[in-house]
Design a protein around this motif. Structure first.
Motif, PDB file in Angstrom:
ATOM      1  N   ARG B 416      42.642  22.403   8.421  1.00 59.85           N
ATOM      2  CA  ARG B 416      43.394  21.239   7.972  1.00 59.85           C
ATOM      3  C   ARG B 416      43.897  20.471   9.174  1.00 59.85           C
ATOM      4  NH1 ARG B 416      47.553  23.830   4.125  1.00 59.85           N
ATOM      5  NH2 ARG B 416      48.793  22.248   5.151  1.00 59.85           N
ATOM      6  N   PHE B 417      42.980  19.923   9.947  1.00 60.31           N
ATOM      7  CA  PHE B 417      43.401  19.108  11.088  1.00 60.31           C
ATOM      8  C   PHE B 417      42.336  18.067  11.352  1.00 60.31           C
ATOM      9  CE2 PHE B 417      40.407  20.577  14.287  1.00 60.31           C
ATOM     10  CZ  PHE B 417      39.980  21.790  13.787  1.00 60.31           C
ATOM     11  N   GLU B 418      42.738  17.018  12.020  1.00 60.42           N
ATOM     12  CA  GLU B 418      41.774  16.008  12.452  1.00 60.42           C
ATOM     13  C   GLU B 418      41.427  16.238  13.916  1.00 60.42           C
ATOM     14  OE1 GLU B 418      44.530  12.996  10.804  1.00 60.42           O
ATOM     15  OE2 GLU B 418      42.747  12.114   9.881  1.00 60.42           O
ATOM     16  N   ALA B 419      42.475  16.378  14.726  1.00 60.59           N
ATOM     17  CA  ALA B 419      42.235  16.707  16.129  1.00 60.59           C
ATOM     18  C   ALA B 419      43.345  17.646  16.580  1.00 60.59           C
ATOM     19  CB  ALA B 419      42.241  15.449  16.990  1.00 60.59           C
ATOM     20  N   VAL B 420      43.030  18.499  17.524  1.00 58.04           N
ATOM     21  CA  VAL B 420      43.966  19.523  17.938  1.00 58.04           C
ATOM     22  C   VAL B 420      43.997  19.585  19.465  1.00 58.04           C
ATOM     23  CG1 VAL B 420      42.116  21.209  17.610  1.00 58.04           C
ATOM     24  CG2 VAL B 420      44.466  21.985  17.779  1.00 58.04           C
ATOM     25  N   LEU B 421      45.196  19.754  20.002  1.00 56.49           N
ATOM     26  CA  LEU B 421      45.341  19.892  21.457  1.00 56.49           C
ATOM     27  C   LEU B 421      45.680  21.346  21.749  1.00 56.49           C
ATOM     28  CD1 LEU B 421      45.620  18.456  24.235  1.00 56.49           C
ATOM     29  CD2 LEU B 421      48.046  18.373  23.780  1.00 56.49           C
ATOM     30  N   LEU B 422      44.807  22.018  22.512  1.00 61.21           N
ATOM     31  CA  LEU B 422      44.994  23.449  22.747  1.00 61.21           C
ATOM     32  C   LEU B 422      44.456  23.812  24.124  1.00 61.21           C
ATOM     33  CD1 LEU B 422      44.014  25.410  19.525  1.00 61.21           C
ATOM     34  CD2 LEU B 422      46.123  25.603  20.797  1.00 61.21           C
ATOM     35  N   GLY B 423      44.580  25.062  24.456  1.00 62.77           N
ATOM     36  CA  GLY B 423      43.984  25.541  25.693  1.00 62.77           C
ATOM     37  C   GLY B 423      43.303  26.872  25.441  1.00 62.77           C
ATOM     38  N   TRP B 424      42.268  27.159  26.208  1.00 59.66           N
ATOM     39  CA  TRP B 424      41.651  28.490  26.173  1.00 59.66           C
ATOM     40  C   TRP B 424      41.850  29.115  27.537  1.00 59.66           C
ATOM     41  CZ3 TRP B 424      40.411  30.976  22.055  1.00 59.66           C
ATOM     42  CH2 TRP B 424      39.840  30.351  20.947  1.00 59.66           C
ATOM     43  N   SER B 425      42.209  30.386  27.563  1.00 58.42           N
ATOM     44  CA  SER B 425      42.058  31.077  28.831  1.00 58.42           C
ATOM     45  C   SER B 425      40.968  32.102  28.602  1.00 58.42           C
ATOM     46  CB  SER B 425      43.358  31.710  29.282  1.00 58.42           C
ATOM     47  OG  SER B 425      43.806  32.622  28.331  1.00 58.42           O
ATOM     48  N   LEU B 426      39.978  32.071  29.467  1.00 58.20           N
ATOM     49  CA  LEU B 426      38.756  32.818  29.202  1.00 58.20           C
ATOM     50  C   LEU B 426      38.565  33.923  30.217  1.00 58.20           C
ATOM     51  CD1 LEU B 426      36.480  29.773  28.465  1.00 58.20           C
ATOM     52  CD2 LEU B 426      37.542  31.305  26.816  1.00 58.20           C
ATOM     53  N   SER B 427      37.696  34.857  29.858  1.00 58.09           N
ATOM     54  CA  SER B 427      37.358  35.886  30.830  1.00 58.09           C
ATOM     55  C   SER B 427      36.359  35.284  31.814  1.00 58.09           C
ATOM     56  CB  SER B 427      36.775  37.102  30.123  1.00 58.09           C
ATOM     57  OG  SER B 427      35.607  36.734  29.441  1.00 58.09           O
ATOM     58  N   ARG B 428      36.048  36.025  32.848  1.00 54.17           N
ATOM     59  CA  ARG B 428      35.201  35.466  33.904  1.00 54.17           C
ATOM     60  C   ARG B 428      33.737  35.382  33.502  1.00 54.17           C
ATOM     61  NH1 ARG B 428      40.462  35.855  34.737  1.00 54.17           N
ATOM     62  NH2 ARG B 428      41.085  35.308  36.842  1.00 54.17           N
ATOM     63  N   ASP B 429      33.329  36.148  32.516  1.00 51.48           N
ATOM     64  CA  ASP B 429      31.941  36.053  32.082  1.00 51.48           C
ATOM     65  C   ASP B 429      31.776  34.739  31.325  1.00 51.48           C
ATOM     66  OD1 ASP B 429      29.395  37.944  31.696  1.00 51.48           O
ATOM     67  OD2 ASP B 429      29.636  36.655  29.948  1.00 51.48           O
TER      68      ASP B 429
END
Lengths: 325, 536, 267
Positions: B416-429
């Protein structure tokens, strides 16, 4: 008297049930599950892993069954385990209780020790310079946000003057100190939090003491005592205060929920690992077993406090012993 | 196969030699303590169950995995002395270092590795990490030092999955892992040993004299829990905390006092993660790629970084930081170009027909709501700047800030969203299967924007099956190109990590993997040591 | 002497509140800057002729934000108390007038609500709803009506047996008329005192919620969240923490003194 007591105690049961129902409902209505903290937006945690964890924690059961299961356990004084770290809730609470109780008790004693004499002396001459000064002073403590006072205290006494530690309960090398030094170290760390909590708490009690005292000093037996030529001190503290203290007992019973609320903020600012902090973290992490346990126990203590206050009141004042309620 | 082994072993030797050289230059002396501040307390000190960052920090010092990343983000051996991957990619064989001991003196053996695996896939263990081991067919201990892992199909992220800390079989065999007392007094084999844990207050670790690399020079590691950010900073001002993370504001404006300049050192390196605007691709307006491309051109990323991060970040062109080998260096973050953006939108049918300053199509103004989670000041400010910048393009953006739990459950999971502001922190792979593969769109999965590109699907599937570094690089650079072209997200920036450390610690350097990778080689000259030695 | 003094403190309180009310109403004309205008190069400026109270971490003018914050904070205080008074009066009136089972049930409800740490309800309810100002007003109101309910009930119980009420009932006044015409007006005094004190309490509660990150959400300025935003810069920009706290302190103090004054006046 016994019948009255029994009736009152029985009356607590529906209230307690209501409290557990409301808090369970609120926890369940609030979006989010206890598993969120560890699993939400963790790309390494797959949907299957999450479902598996919910199953293991019993969160896939229908709500009424979850509630009844909880109630059944609590009836046997078992508050189950925290979802966050898998420890028994009872252990968690017992570990945190001493700090919070110590701080609140210390603050309460100080409040009593300061507020009652303040109120009494203010009552001697209502409207006098002393009364005016103390009125404004205690109201400042009452009217300012507690966390703001705490921050100002830390910034001035902790950072600028360096008289007291900024936060925490123990120095880093606390363990290596002797017993006496350890006690002093802890006490030194407690000065700011207890001081701020005392200042914030002064108003209520001193106002009660003041108005109670004004009331009492108008009574005939005080005039008699004066006429007998007793010293003013003896009149104030022996004859006057004893009677003025009565209403104060009742407000203590009601103070508990406020103390919990105050502890949430103070313990966060001063990095103190107590019940308030536990409660706040649990609510935010949806750790429902912990929240439910704290709310239930807190409510029970509040209700017992009220009851005790009523009983003390009734005992001290025969006029209201019968027929109240 | 032989050639591969030689290369890994060389990397391993290089990784070991570098700190030893550095250490020789400055004659380290042991002693002193490192006081670290953390917002939250740890919860369970077991690698399999550690999910919060505090538990992760502590567990990382108590337990080692078979492999690890070195400071250049290469995979090197940790407990494993060497390892080989069979040519078909289905078998990985690890050989453990000789003479590694648990903190209680028992030897670390291949059986412990097998035990760790069994617990990872045990359905009664509350671990969120099981999915990385789904493709494992068997784990065998060939002899006390040799472990052979067989996979049902080749799985390249497997190597990273063996960075999971190994747990002691002899202490946990008969325990319920979810509730065992071990969680509160763990026994590992890492550089530090557990000493005490005062809940909500402090976790104390002591240097492990028998650590297989060498005893860490810093005697004690003290992890202080300080829940209030303001208090934490005041503790820093009085020198009661040695290591803390700064906000960009603190880094630029608040740490410029004479005392902090003298007593502390600030570090800066790109963190492994990115902030983005994601679009609901089921929404007809965002399903049109030209609209997404236009937004990418209209949003001024350097302005966001200057305004919100005080310049402490890098503009992003895709999901990988520039330092990553998976990032295609030919793709640069787009320069803001409002005219080009306007042209793209016009092509897609969005022009200001009625002259009210807002673009419209079929009589409907271009208006949408950008949601983000509450409690993240940076995101809130980014949202406001994005709002301003799109406004200048003629798009009307509303902002809604929502408490985390309901944000996830009511808005993201339910689409239920049109646009979302977020962040990902990812593993090194560089594997991005969970984020962008079209099969990962169920409720609770992470391709919530609903991105589906058959070519990217194919690449992501293939990328997980090959081990060959050059081949993987080719694959993920192509993924990067597709994402930059398709713009399912507007990739905004990679924020910098900003640790501050007391200046008495020596032999510290910022590397792509952070500053703590060589913690065991940090030391303090004797005349500057602050905390007394404690008997263990 | 005493009476004069009491009134003087109360009068001071009233005067302060009057000034604040004017500030709240005239905020758009009084504020020297736009309270929402971000201007990063000017972040964290100390007080100066251009910015009397300095600027915050985003370069916004603190004075302007405080002036607009007056509006939000007072509004929250008044509306939250309005909610509490309406609910509390209704419950108290009903319980006191009806008596019997209904009274017992309603008073159990009051006991239940009082036994909760209000912070729990606040935290939980705000987690369910969004923390916009309307929800915050409603939630603060709905967790603070119990005192009013008890007050009103006690008044009603004592009024019910008074001659003029008995007379009105004997003359056939309907229960509604009896409640609105005879009982309520006479119970209004204590409610007024509670309400005055309550406004201060609600403003404080909002500031605590802001501290926990659940108050009025930025960029809308309330005193609570201005204080909370300034707090992170306490080490180097004391004015950000000091001034909003003072605003809250002075306002709540004024409400408390006025409330006490009214109470004394009623006696």
């Amino acid at each position: 008297m016994t019948a009255y007591l029994l009736r009152r105690l029985l009356g607590l049961i529906p209230v307690l049930l209501g409290i557990t129902l409301i808090s369970f409902g609120v926890m369940k209505l609030a979006p989010g599950e206890p598993t969120d903290a560890s699993l939400q937006f963790n790309p390494k945690a797959s949907l299957e892993a999450r479902e598996r964890m919910e199953r293991l924690l019993g969160l896939d059961q229908p709500l009424h069954r979850q509630y009844l299961r909880w109630l059944g356990r609590v009836a046997r004084l078992d508050f189950d385990r925290s979802f966050r770290d898998g420890r028994l809730v009872t252990d968690q609470v017992l570990e945190r209780l001493p700090v919070t109780v110590t701080i609140n008790l210390a603050a309460l004693l100080l409040v009593f020790g300061i507020a009652v004499p303040l109120g009494v002396f203010a009552a001697v001459r209502p409207g006098g310079v002393f009364d005016r000064l103390t009125t404004v002073l205690v109201f400042i403590g009452y009217s300012a946000p507690g966390f703001w006072l705490a921050l100002l205290a830390i910034a001035s006494f902790g950072v600028t003057l360096r008289w007291f530690p900024v936060s925490g309960l123990h120095a880093i090398d606390h363990e290596a100190l002797g017993l006496l030094r350890r006690g002093l170290d802890t006490a030194w760390h407690l000065v700011l939090p207890v001081g701020v909590m005392t200042f914030v708490g002064l108003a209520g009690l001193s106002r009660y003491a003041r108005s109670g005292m004004i009331e009492v000093l108008r009574q005939d037996y005080i005039r008699t005592a004066r006429a007998k030529g007793l010293s003013e001190r003896r009149i104030l503290f022996h004859h006057g205060l004893r009677n003025a203290l009565l209403p104060i007992i009742t407000i203590l019973g009601l103070a508990l929920p406020d103390l919990i609320a105050g502890s949430v903020v103070m313990e966060t600012i001063f990095s103190i690992p107590g019940m308030g902090r536990l409660f706040y973290d649990a609510v935010m992490a949806r750790d429902q077993n912990v929240v439910m346990a704290l709310v239930t126990v807190g409510a029970l203590l509040t209700l017992l406090g009220n009851l005790l206050a009523d009983l003390a009141y009734a005992y001290a004042d025969p006029r209201i012993r019968v027929g109240r309620r | 196969m032989r050639r591969r082994f030689v290369r890994y072993a060389a990397a391993l030797v290089a990784g070991l030699a570098a700190p030893a050289l550095l250490a020789a230059q400055s004659q380290p002396v042991s002693g002193d303590a490192l006081v670290v501040s953390s917002i939250g307390d740890a919860s369970r000190l077991l690698p399999l169950l550690a999910t919060d960052s505090a538990s992760g920090d502590i567990v990382g010092l108590l337990f080692n995995g078979l492999l690890k990343y070195n400071e250049r983000l290469e995979i090197v051996g940790d407990l494993a002395e060497s390892w080989t991957v069979s040519p078909d990619g289905l078998t990985i064989t690890f050989v453990l270092r000789p003479n590694i001991r648990w903190h209680d003196g028992a030897p670390v053996t291949a059986e412990d590795v097998r035990f760790t695996y069994e617990k990872l896939i045990d359905p009664s263990v509350l671990t969120p990490y099981s999915s990385s081991y789904q493709l494992v067919e068997s784990v065998e201990a060939l002899d006390p030092r040799t472990v052979r892992v067989r996979y049902r199909e080749p799985f390249a992220p497997a190597l990273e999955s063996w960075m999971m800390g190994i747990i002691p079989k002899h202490l946990l065999e008969r325990e319920d892992l979810n509730t065992t007392p071990f969680l509160r007094r763990p026994v590992g084999m890492g550089p530090y040993r557990f000493r005490r844990w005062n809940t909500g207050e402090l976790i104390e670790l002591a240097a492990n004299p028998d650590y297989f690399e060498h005893r860490p020079y810093i005697d004690r590691y003290l992890y202080r829990i300080i829940p209030d950010q303001a208090t934490s900073f005041l503790e820093l001002l009085t020198g009661q905390v040695d290591l803390a993370g700064l906000t960009p504001l603190q880094y630029r404006r608040q740490t410029d006092t004479p005392y902090i300049r003298r007593a502390y050192r600030k570090f800066r390196y790109p963190s492994f993660g990115f902030t983005y605007v994601g679009y609901n691709l089921q929404d007809a307006r965002f399903a049109d790629r030209r609209v997404r491309q236009a937004f990418n051109l209209a949003i001024d990323k350097p302005a966001l970084i200057d305004g919100v991060l005080f310049g402490l970040g890098t503009a992003a062109s895709g999901p990988y930081p520039q330092e990553s080998w998976a990032s295609d260096p030919s793709i640069r973050p787009s320069a803001p170009d409002r005219e080009a953006a306007r042209a793209l939108l016009a092509e897609a049918g969005w022009t200001d027909h009625d002259g009210d300053g807002v673009l419209d199509r079929d009589g409907r103004p271009f208006q949408f709501t950008l949601i983000t989670n509450q409690g993240n000041e940076v995101r809130r400010q980014v949202a406001e700047l994005v709002q301003q910048q799109l406004r200048a393009l003629g798009v009307d953006v509303k902002i809604r800030i929502i408490e985390w739990s309901s944000f996830v459950h009511e808005f993201i999971d339910k689409r239920r969203f049109e646009a979302v502001l977020l962040g990902w922190s990812l593993s090194r792979d560089p594997d991005l299967y969970d984020l962008f593969h079209s099969s990962k769109t169920r409720e609770g999965e992470y391709n919530f924007v609903g991105y589906a590109n058959p070519e990217v699907d194919r690449l992501l599937e293939r990328g997980r099956r090959v081990f060959e570094q050059e081949e993987r690089q080719r694959i993920y650079r192509e993924v990067h190109r597709h994402l930059a072209e398709d713009q399912p997200y507007t990739f905004l920036f990679v924020p910098d990590a900003l640790p501050i450390l007391h200046a008495r610690f020596r032999n510290v350097a910022a590397t792509p993997i952070g500053i703590a990778y060589n913690l065991i080689d940090w030391h303090v000259p004797p005349e500057e040591q602050r905390y007394r030695r404690m008997s263990p | 002497m005493a009476a004069v003094f009491r009134n003087r403190l109360a009068a001071t309180g009233a005067a302060v509140l009057l000034v604040l009310a004017v500030v709240a109403v005239c905020a758009p004309w009084l504020a020297p800057y736009d309270p929402l205008a971000v201007n990063l190069p000017d972040a964290l400026l100390p007080p100066s002729p251009a910015h009397w109270l300095g600027t915050d971490p985003l370069g916004r003018d603190v004075l302007s934000r405080l002036i607009w914050g007056t509006r939000i904070s007072l509004l929250i205080g008044f509306i939250a108390v309005g909610v509490a008074v309406v609910v509390g009066t209704a419950v108290g009136l009903l319980a006191g007038y009806a008596g019997g089972r209904l009274d017992a049930a309603l008073m159990r409800l009051v006991d239940t609500m009082l036994a909760f740490p209000s912070i729990f309800l606040l935290l939980a309810v705000i987690a369910i709803l969004e923390p916009n100002i309307y929800n915050i007003m409603a939630v603060i109101g709905l967790t603070s009506w119990m005192g009013v309910a008890r007050l009103v009930r006690a008044e009603i119980l004592s009024l019910k047996e008074r001659d003029f009420v008995l007379a009105a009932r004997a003359l056939g006044a309907s229960p509604v008329r009896l409640m609105t015409r005879h009982l309520l007006p006479n119970a209004i005094g204590p409610v007024l005192v509670a309400a005055t004190l309550g406004v201060g309490g609600a403003i404080l509660t909002e500031s605590v919620l802001s501290y926990l990150g659940l108050g009025v959400q930025p960029p809308t300025p309330s005193w609570g969240n201005i204080l909370n935003e300034g707090r992170v810069a306490l080490g180097i920009a004391w004015w950000l923490t000091l001034t909003p706290g003072l605003c809250i302190l002075v306002t709540v103090l004024a409400f408390n003194l006025l409330g006490e004054g009214i109470r004394d006046g009623l006696k």
